[in-house]
Design a protein around this motif. Sequence first.
Motif, PDB file in Angstrom:
ATOM      1  N   HIS A   1      -3.153   8.857   9.932  1.00 22.35           N
ATOM      2  CA  HIS A   1      -4.035   7.968   9.164  1.00 22.35           C
ATOM      3  C   HIS A   1      -3.308   6.655   8.866  1.00 22.35           C
ATOM      4  O   HIS A   1      -3.140   6.280   7.713  1.00 22.35           O
ATOM      5  CB  HIS A   1      -4.456   8.612   7.840  1.00 22.35           C
ATOM      6  CG  HIS A   1      -4.990   9.998   7.952  1.00 22.35           C
ATOM      7  ND1 HIS A   1      -6.122  10.305   8.670  1.00 22.35           N
ATOM      8  CD2 HIS A   1      -4.549  11.167   7.435  1.00 22.35           C
ATOM      9  CE1 HIS A   1      -6.355  11.615   8.577  1.00 22.35           C
ATOM     10  NE2 HIS A   1      -5.414  12.154   7.834  1.00 22.35           N
ATOM     11  N   PRO A   2      -2.844   5.920   9.890  1.00 23.93           N
ATOM     12  CA  PRO A   2      -1.983   4.753   9.633  1.00 23.93           C
ATOM     13  C   PRO A   2      -2.678   3.624   8.869  1.00 23.93           C
ATOM     14  O   PRO A   2      -3.878   3.393   9.029  1.00 23.93           O
ATOM     15  CB  PRO A   2      -1.594   4.288  11.033  1.00 23.93           C
ATOM     16  CG  PRO A   2      -2.688   4.788  11.918  1.00 23.93           C
ATOM     17  CD  PRO A   2      -3.161   6.076  11.308  1.00 23.93           C
TER      18      PRO A   2
ATOM     19  N   THR B   1      -0.394   6.077   3.804  1.00 24.10           N
ATOM     20  CA  THR B   1       0.976   5.737   4.199  1.00 24.10           C
ATOM     21  C   THR B   1       1.842   6.976   4.388  1.00 24.10           C
ATOM     22  O   THR B   1       2.916   6.884   4.982  1.00 24.10           O
ATOM     23  CB  THR B   1       1.638   4.822   3.146  1.00 24.10           C
ATOM     24  OG1 THR B   1       1.664   5.503   1.878  1.00 24.10           O
ATOM     25  CG2 THR B   1       0.898   3.506   3.011  1.00 24.10           C
ATOM     26  N   ARG B   2       1.380   8.128   3.925  1.00 25.46           N
ATOM     27  CA  ARG B   2       2.171   9.362   4.034  1.00 25.46           C
ATOM     28  C   ARG B   2       1.934  10.096   5.347  1.00 25.46           C
ATOM     29  O   ARG B   2       2.675  11.010   5.675  1.00 25.46           O
ATOM     30  CB  ARG B   2       1.811  10.313   2.884  1.00 25.46           C
ATOM     31  CG  ARG B   2       2.059   9.736   1.507  1.00 25.46           C
ATOM     32  CD  ARG B   2       1.395  10.571   0.446  1.00 25.46           C
ATOM     33  NE  ARG B   2      -0.061  10.520   0.636  1.00 25.46           N
ATOM     34  CZ  ARG B   2      -0.939  11.043  -0.210  1.00 25.46           C
ATOM     35  NH1 ARG B   2      -0.529  11.684  -1.277  1.00 25.46           N
ATOM     36  NH2 ARG B   2      -2.228  10.944   0.018  1.00 25.46           N
TER      37      ARG B   2
ATOM     38  N   LEU C   1       0.822  -1.199   0.000  1.00 24.45           N
ATOM     39  CA  LEU C   1       0.000   0.000   0.000  1.00 24.45           C
ATOM     40  C   LEU C   1       0.857   1.251   0.000  1.00 24.45           C
ATOM     41  O   LEU C   1       1.838   1.340   0.737  1.00 24.45           O
ATOM     42  CB  LEU C   1      -0.903   0.009   1.228  1.00 24.45           C
ATOM     43  CG  LEU C   1      -1.905  -1.120   1.352  1.00 24.45           C
ATOM     44  CD1 LEU C   1      -2.695  -0.973   2.638  1.00 24.45           C
ATOM     45  CD2 LEU C   1      -2.828  -1.178   0.155  1.00 24.45           C
ATOM     46  N   THR C   2       0.498   2.215  -0.824  1.00 29.65           N
ATOM     47  CA  THR C   2       1.158   3.517  -0.832  1.00 29.65           C
ATOM     48  C   THR C   2       0.085   4.591  -0.919  1.00 29.65           C
ATOM     49  O   THR C   2      -0.991   4.378  -1.472  1.00 29.65           O
ATOM     50  CB  THR C   2       2.116   3.673  -2.032  1.00 29.65           C
ATOM     51  OG1 THR C   2       1.385   3.453  -3.239  1.00 29.65           O
ATOM     52  CG2 THR C   2       3.283   2.705  -1.951  1.00 29.65           C
ATOM     53  N   ASN C   3       0.371   5.742  -0.335  1.00 34.54           N
ATOM     54  CA  ASN C   3      -0.531   6.888  -0.341  1.00 34.54           C
ATOM     55  C   ASN C   3      -1.862   6.549   0.326  1.00 34.54           C
ATOM     56  O   ASN C   3      -1.903   5.770   1.258  1.00 34.54           O
ATOM     57  CB  ASN C   3      -0.697   7.430  -1.754  1.00 34.54           C
ATOM     58  CG  ASN C   3       0.639   7.848  -2.346  1.00 34.54           C
ATOM     59  OD1 ASN C   3       1.522   8.291  -1.634  1.00 34.54           O
ATOM     60  ND2 ASN C   3       0.785   7.687  -3.643  1.00 34.54           N
TER      61      ASN C   3
ATOM     62  N   TYR D   1      -1.213  -5.688   4.469  1.00 30.98           N
ATOM     63  CA  TYR D   1      -2.171  -5.512   3.375  1.00 30.98           C
ATOM     64  C   TYR D   1      -1.411  -5.197   2.095  1.00 30.98           C
ATOM     65  O   TYR D   1      -0.383  -4.524   2.123  1.00 30.98           O
ATOM     66  CB  TYR D   1      -3.153  -4.377   3.662  1.00 30.98           C
ATOM     67  CG  TYR D   1      -4.302  -4.781   4.554  1.00 30.98           C
ATOM     68  CD1 TYR D   1      -5.582  -4.852   4.063  1.00 30.98           C
ATOM     69  CD2 TYR D   1      -4.097  -5.088   5.893  1.00 30.98           C
ATOM     70  CE1 TYR D   1      -6.646  -5.232   4.863  1.00 30.98           C
ATOM     71  CE2 TYR D   1      -5.154  -5.456   6.708  1.00 30.98           C
ATOM     72  CZ  TYR D   1      -6.423  -5.509   6.183  1.00 30.98           C
ATOM     73  OH  TYR D   1      -7.466  -5.884   6.982  1.00 30.98           O
ATOM     74  N   VAL D   2      -1.931  -5.683   0.978  1.00 25.59           N
ATOM     75  CA  VAL D   2      -1.345  -5.372  -0.327  1.00 25.59           C
ATOM     76  C   VAL D   2      -2.449  -4.847  -1.236  1.00 25.59           C
ATOM     77  O   VAL D   2      -3.628  -5.092  -1.022  1.00 25.59           O
ATOM     78  CB  VAL D   2      -0.664  -6.602  -0.988  1.00 25.59           C
ATOM     79  CG1 VAL D   2       0.537  -7.048  -0.165  1.00 25.59           C
ATOM     80  CG2 VAL D   2      -1.638  -7.737  -1.172  1.00 25.59           C
TER      81      VAL D   2
END
Length: 188
Positions: free
Chosen positions: A177-178, A172-173, A27-29, A183-184
């Motif tokens: 908001h963790p 993720t930034r 996960l990103t963003n 998770y993928v």
Amino acid sequence: MMLKKVISVCLLALMMTSCASQPPEVLTNENLILKLPFPGENWPTHPSGRSGPSETVWRKGKNEQKESIRVAISLSRVTYPHAVRSVTDSYLKQHCEKFTSVINDDQKENGYYSLTWSVTCERKNFYSYSIHKVTTGNDSTYMTEKTWYGEPTEEDLKVWHEFMASVFVCDTRKTEHPCPEGYVRVNQ
């Protein structure tokens, strides 16, 4: 010319090998987190339809047993989830002789504003019950909807209200908001 073909075949083989061996994308963003598989039996493993690039629908059953799950991500950010409810309810109300809309949950989840509400729609020879959840993120607005075309059981309602409570947005930034570990990204 032959050398060009060999190089092209080698590049193609290299690309296929590297794609096949890449790990799942983490996960990103900003992300909408849905726990899969969906509750209940016989849900298709792949979406049944798509109304656009940012909306996915799963369907199962027939007639009074028909059900659907809709997930939509709007790239335009709405700051207030009640505005989404108002527009959604206004649209649905036009198609119902008898209409109810009740807020089930209105709070911040993982630092984002979130609203969950239930809707019933009745007209001649038609009844539907749906649970809607909207979360306003920093990048997008996230909507999840579960609909029964027929009356759901009390157990169905309990299970799906719990499922909706487990749906959330993370980023993720931002530490406020963790995102959960493990998770993928699911790419359909």
